[in-house]
Design a protein around this motif. Structure first.
Motif, mmCIF file in Angstrom:
data_model
loop_
_atom_site.group_PDB
_atom_site.id
_atom_site.type_symbol
_atom_site.label_atom_id
_atom_site.label_comp_id
_atom_site.label_asym_id
_atom_site.label_seq_id
_atom_site.Cartn_x
_atom_site.Cartn_y
_atom_site.Cartn_z
ATOM 1 N N MET A 1 -77.898 -12.408 -87.684
ATOM 2 C CA MET A 1 -77.897 -12.145 -86.213
ATOM 3 C C MET A 1 -77.191 -10.837 -85.940
ATOM 4 S SD MET A 1 -75.908 -14.390 -83.470
ATOM 5 C CE MET A 1 -74.329 -13.673 -83.300
ATOM 6 N N ILE A 8 -73.096 -2.228 -83.618
ATOM 7 C CA ILE A 8 -71.993 -3.050 -84.089
ATOM 8 C C ILE A 8 -72.427 -3.782 -85.347
ATOM 9 C CG2 ILE A 8 -70.362 -4.814 -83.438
ATOM 10 C CD1 ILE A 8 -71.154 -4.380 -80.563
ATOM 11 N N ARG A 116 -53.737 -10.587 -74.693
ATOM 12 C CA ARG A 116 -53.583 -11.881 -75.359
ATOM 13 C C ARG A 116 -54.359 -11.910 -76.672
ATOM 14 N NH1 ARG A 116 -55.300 -16.467 -71.507
ATOM 15 N NH2 ARG A 116 -56.296 -14.851 -70.259
ATOM 16 N N LEU A 117 -55.513 -11.299 -76.644
ATOM 17 C CA LEU A 117 -56.348 -11.260 -77.853
ATOM 18 C C LEU A 117 -55.673 -10.447 -78.942
ATOM 19 C CD1 LEU A 117 -59.031 -12.529 -78.421
ATOM 20 C CD2 LEU A 117 -60.148 -10.438 -77.736
ATOM 21 N N LEU A 120 -53.433 -12.418 -80.953
ATOM 22 C CA LEU A 120 -54.066 -13.375 -81.845
ATOM 23 C C LEU A 120 -54.676 -12.708 -83.073
ATOM 24 C CD1 LEU A 120 -55.914 -15.800 -79.441
ATOM 25 C CD2 LEU A 120 -53.959 -16.272 -80.878
ATOM 26 N N MET A 133 -62.671 -5.768 -79.565
ATOM 27 C CA MET A 133 -63.682 -6.801 -79.434
ATOM 28 C C MET A 133 -64.615 -6.831 -80.626
ATOM 29 S SD MET A 133 -64.322 -6.459 -75.411
ATOM 30 C CE MET A 133 -64.704 -8.155 -75.181
ATOM 31 N N LEU A 143 -63.382 -16.462 -89.687
ATOM 32 C CA LEU A 143 -62.588 -17.669 -89.483
ATOM 33 C C LEU A 143 -63.463 -18.912 -89.581
ATOM 34 C CD1 LEU A 143 -60.131 -17.000 -86.530
ATOM 35 C CD2 LEU A 143 -59.542 -17.549 -88.861
ATOM 36 N N VAL A 147 -63.166 -21.908 -92.273
ATOM 37 C CA VAL A 147 -62.997 -23.297 -91.842
ATOM 38 C C VAL A 147 -64.016 -24.191 -92.520
ATOM 39 C CG1 VAL A 147 -63.366 -24.810 -89.874
ATOM 40 C CG2 VAL A 147 -61.830 -22.901 -89.671
ATOM 41 N N ARG B 197 -70.064 -5.301 -75.948
ATOM 42 C CA ARG B 197 -69.419 -6.122 -76.962
ATOM 43 C C ARG B 197 -69.163 -7.539 -76.491
ATOM 44 N NH1 ARG B 197 -66.831 -1.126 -79.795
ATOM 45 N NH2 ARG B 197 -68.887 -0.182 -79.809
ATOM 46 N N MET B 198 -68.913 -7.669 -75.207
ATOM 47 C CA MET B 198 -68.705 -9.015 -74.683
ATOM 48 C C MET B 198 -69.985 -9.826 -74.799
ATOM 49 S SD MET B 198 -65.830 -9.757 -72.492
ATOM 50 C CE MET B 198 -66.230 -9.614 -70.795
ATOM 51 N N LEU B 201 -70.148 -11.008 -78.276
ATOM 52 C CA LEU B 201 -69.223 -12.118 -78.505
ATOM 53 C C LEU B 201 -69.736 -13.396 -77.873
ATOM 54 C CD1 LEU B 201 -65.729 -10.492 -78.022
ATOM 55 C CD2 LEU B 201 -66.496 -11.715 -80.001
ATOM 56 N N ASP B 203 -72.653 -14.486 -77.820
ATOM 57 C CA ASP B 203 -73.549 -15.195 -78.720
ATOM 58 C C ASP B 203 -72.781 -15.903 -79.815
ATOM 59 O OD1 ASP B 203 -75.741 -12.324 -78.584
ATOM 60 O OD2 ASP B 203 -75.561 -14.064 -77.246
ATOM 61 N N LEU B 204 -71.660 -15.339 -80.167
ATOM 62 C CA LEU B 204 -70.886 -15.919 -81.256
ATOM 63 C C LEU B 204 -70.198 -17.210 -80.849
ATOM 64 C CD1 LEU B 204 -68.948 -13.215 -83.222
ATOM 65 C CD2 LEU B 204 -70.719 -14.728 -84.007
ATOM 66 N N VAL B 205 -69.550 -17.147 -79.732
ATOM 67 C CA VAL B 205 -68.749 -18.287 -79.308
ATOM 68 C C VAL B 205 -69.657 -19.343 -78.717
ATOM 69 C CG1 VAL B 205 -66.912 -19.006 -77.768
ATOM 70 C CG2 VAL B 205 -66.801 -16.789 -78.875
ATOM 71 N N LYS B 214 -66.341 -11.852 -66.698
ATOM 72 C CA LYS B 214 -65.602 -11.386 -67.860
ATOM 73 C C LYS B 214 -64.373 -12.233 -68.121
ATOM 74 C CE LYS B 214 -66.889 -6.556 -67.569
ATOM 75 N NZ LYS B 214 -66.390 -5.215 -67.335
ATOM 76 N N LEU B 218 -63.614 -14.213 -71.548
ATOM 77 C CA LEU B 218 -62.525 -13.787 -72.414
ATOM 78 C C LEU B 218 -61.571 -14.933 -72.676
ATOM 79 C CD1 LEU B 218 -61.881 -10.233 -71.070
ATOM 80 C CD2 LEU B 218 -62.379 -10.837 -73.398
ATOM 81 N N ASP B 219 -61.314 -15.718 -71.655
ATOM 82 C CA ASP B 219 -60.468 -16.896 -71.869
ATOM 83 C C ASP B 219 -61.084 -17.815 -72.898
ATOM 84 O OD1 ASP B 219 -59.337 -17.194 -68.420
ATOM 85 O OD2 ASP B 219 -58.524 -16.127 -70.158
ATOM 86 N N ILE B 221 -63.123 -17.015 -75.259
ATOM 87 C CA ILE B 221 -63.039 -16.397 -76.585
ATOM 88 C C ILE B 221 -61.660 -16.586 -77.177
ATOM 89 C CG2 ILE B 221 -63.039 -14.176 -77.762
ATOM 90 C CD1 ILE B 221 -65.260 -13.334 -75.805
ATOM 91 N N ILE B 222 -60.665 -16.398 -76.330
ATOM 92 C CA ILE B 222 -59.290 -16.558 -76.809
ATOM 93 C C ILE B 222 -59.055 -17.992 -77.244
ATOM 94 C CG2 ILE B 222 -56.900 -16.556 -76.020
ATOM 95 C CD1 ILE B 222 -57.589 -14.086 -74.395
ATOM 96 N N TYR B 224 -61.231 -20.035 -78.316
ATOM 97 C CA TYR B 224 -61.973 -20.300 -79.546
ATOM 98 C C TYR B 224 -61.225 -19.784 -80.765
ATOM 99 C CZ TYR B 224 -66.022 -20.731 -82.599
ATOM 100 O OH TYR B 224 -66.873 -21.072 -83.603
ATOM 101 N N VAL B 225 -60.694 -18.591 -80.637
ATOM 102 C CA VAL B 225 -59.944 -18.031 -81.770
ATOM 103 C C VAL B 225 -58.735 -18.891 -82.071
ATOM 104 C CG1 VAL B 225 -58.559 -16.059 -82.500
ATOM 105 C CG2 VAL B 225 -60.740 -15.683 -81.423
ATOM 106 N N GLN B 226 -58.056 -19.314 -81.001
ATOM 107 C CA GLN B 226 -56.886 -20.167 -81.210
ATOM 108 C C GLN B 226 -57.269 -21.480 -81.875
ATOM 109 O OE1 GLN B 226 -55.308 -20.338 -77.285
ATOM 110 N NE2 GLN B 226 -53.595 -18.998 -77.772
ATOM 111 N N LEU B 228 -59.806 -22.065 -83.814
ATOM 112 C CA LEU B 228 -60.143 -21.827 -85.216
ATOM 113 C C LEU B 228 -58.881 -21.697 -86.056
ATOM 114 C CD1 LEU B 228 -63.130 -19.337 -85.091
ATOM 115 C CD2 LEU B 228 -63.177 -21.661 -85.914
#
Lengths: 160, 338
Positions: A1, A8, A116-117, A120, A133, A143, A147, B197-198, B201, B203-205, B214, B218-219, B221-222, B224-226, B228
């Protein structure tokens, strides 16, 4: 994908690459005689967790990604034997992006989420939001792959 | 010849020379017998601008023909500056490429601008000065030499011939009806990069397509990362708890390894395994086999437990590279005993 997007590139290796790296790191841990008589489970847990992250970073491309490089660097700080972090020949300067000073003005909604990102994602402190991003996308993919690998391992090894 | 005269003319320009004077000079150049009274026709800046919405480009439509003096004449009714205002010149020079741009709608001026860059590069400075004079806003020269963000095919073939810019900035074309400030253009580019880029992302999440906006995304995404990362921690806890297997048999493992190791002709040094994190090994395709066989040589004491590792290999396999993978997996799992 990811390969459909020209600008990117977030291609991630197959699951077995991650698996092999993780298994190697785990067996390396075993060589250190950790599992024979650890004092607390916490120590083992932390070691395993660190091994998981380091192996994930290596499987994901080592030093070619910003986040993996930052992760490996962070891991290689204390120990000089276990985690090898090859230094690049030419000096790479990781300056804190000067644009971040002004970033609060630019779409503050996006920017505090980006902040915040940054906490992380490893290595996020020196990146601009758009680069952040990109790295986040690759990081998420790696990740999730890690997992999956660990889940398989746990499923296989746990007593039926 | 033409260009030499033009260059001379331009060299004599001062930035504080009024537009009027410049235009007079142009007109004189174009029509030697030109009467100055008619130049007063152009003195009014509003006339110069021609009342176009996109003031920046509108002035160019007026001034540049006089500078560059193209000789092709074509009717271009879409230009807001009607030919009547150019009485003095009598020869409102149209660009040759106008025929190509007939289908494009509101971008004609930009396109004319673009192609003009093809022809004359050394007069950009003057061009920018003129427009700055006219509009009173500062714009970088580079922004003027811009690639259109939206391009038609015919136009894009022309723009591909645009000469190489001296700098390697990423050039952006100001869109019609939007601010042409250099800062806002850069800002807009940045915002578009971020939104692109968003989308990626998104599609990923999983579960992000329902959320618009936005901030929410973004929340998500955050989160989701947490999640994981927490999952990894949880799984590592589980792994730490799993008990090692007690049975060890050396011969068995060697037999297995020899049977399946026919393609593994390379005998790596044990050092390779210990420092198995060397970056070079990651990328080579055969390194997997090398490493595992080297590992086997180095650690002969561990045992392969075939029965228990079958589910493992099957779960890792997923139909990829069956036999080779099985042996490696079994070896590694057995040696783990985690």
């Amino acid at each position: 994908m990811a390969s459909a997007d020209k600008t990117i590139n977030t291609d991630v290796p197959e699951k077995d690459v991650f698996a092999i790296h993780f298994l190697q790191s785990l067996s390396n841990l075993r060589i250190q005689n950790l599992f024979n008589s650890p004092d607390t489970t916490n120590y083992r847990v932390r070691k395993i967790k660190k091994a998981a992250y380091v192996s994930m970073a290596r499987a994901a491309g080592g030093t070619s990604r910003l986040w993996s490089r930052a992760l490996l660097r962070r891991a290689a700080k204390g120990n000089n034997k276990i985690v090898r972090f090859p230094r690049r020949k030419r000096k790479v300067t990781w300056k804190i992006s000067s644009k971040r000073r002004r970033s609060d003005q630019r779409a503050p909604v996006v920017e505090d989420a980006a902040e915040r990102l940054r906490n992380l994602v490893p290595g996020g402190g020196g990146m601009e939001t758009s680069k952040l991003m990109e790295e986040t996308a690759h990081y998420i993919k790696c990740l999730s792959m890690q997992v999956k690998v660990m889940q398989c391992l746990v499923d296989g090894l746990s007593p039926k | 010849m033409n260009r030499a005269i033009e260059a001379d003319l331009l060299l004599n320009y001062n930035t504080d020379m009024s537009v009027l004077e410049r235009q007079r000079a142009h007109l004189k150049y174009l029509n030697p017998g030109f009467d100055s009274p008619l130049a007063g026709f152009f003195s009014d800046s509003s006339m110069i601008n021609g009342g176009v919405i996109d003031g920046f480009l509108g002035t160019d439509g007026l001034n540049l023909p006089m500078i560059y003096g193209d000789t092709t004449v074509e009717g271009d009714p879409r230009l807001s500056i009607s030919p009547e205002t150019m009485i003095g010149t009598g020869n409102f020079k149209k660009r040759k490429f106008d025929t190509e741009t007939k289908d494009c709608d509101g971008k004609k001026k930009k396109i004319m601008m673009m192609n003009r860059e093809d022809e004359v590069e050394e007069e950009e400075d003057e061009k920018s000065k003129l427009t700055e004079q006219n509009n009173g806003s500062t714009r970088s020269i580079k922004k003027m030499k811009n690639k259109a963000k939206k391009e038609e095919n015919s136009y894009s073939s022309d723009s591909s011939k645009v000469t190489i810019q001296k700098t390697d900035y990423i050039h952006v074309r100001a869109r019609r009806g939007q601010a042409t400030d250099s800062h806002s253009i850069a800002e807009r580019v940045r915002r578009e990069k971020i939104s692109e880029r968003m989308k990626f992302l998104q599609d990923l999440v999983p579960g992000c397509d329902k959320i618009t906006g936005k901030a929410g995304m973004l929340d998500e995404i955050i989160n989701y990362v947490q999640s994981l990362q927490r999952q990894i921690e949880f799984l590592s806890m589980k792994l730490a708890v799993v008990n090692p297997r007690p049975d060890f048999d050396m011969d068995d493992i060697f037999a297995k390894e020899v049977a399946s190791s026919t393609p593994m002709t390379v005998v790596p040094s044990p050092e390779m395994v210990n420092s198995g994190y060397s970056h070079e090994m990651v990328n080579s395709g055969y390194s997997n086999e090398m490493v595992s066989s080297g590992y086997l040589h180095f650690n002969p004491m561990q045992q392969v437990d075939t029965t228990s590792s079958d589910p493992l290999s099957s779960c890792f396999n997923n139909g990829q590279a069956p036999s080779m993978w099985d042996s490696h997996v079994q070896n590694l799992y057995g040696s783990l005993g985690v």
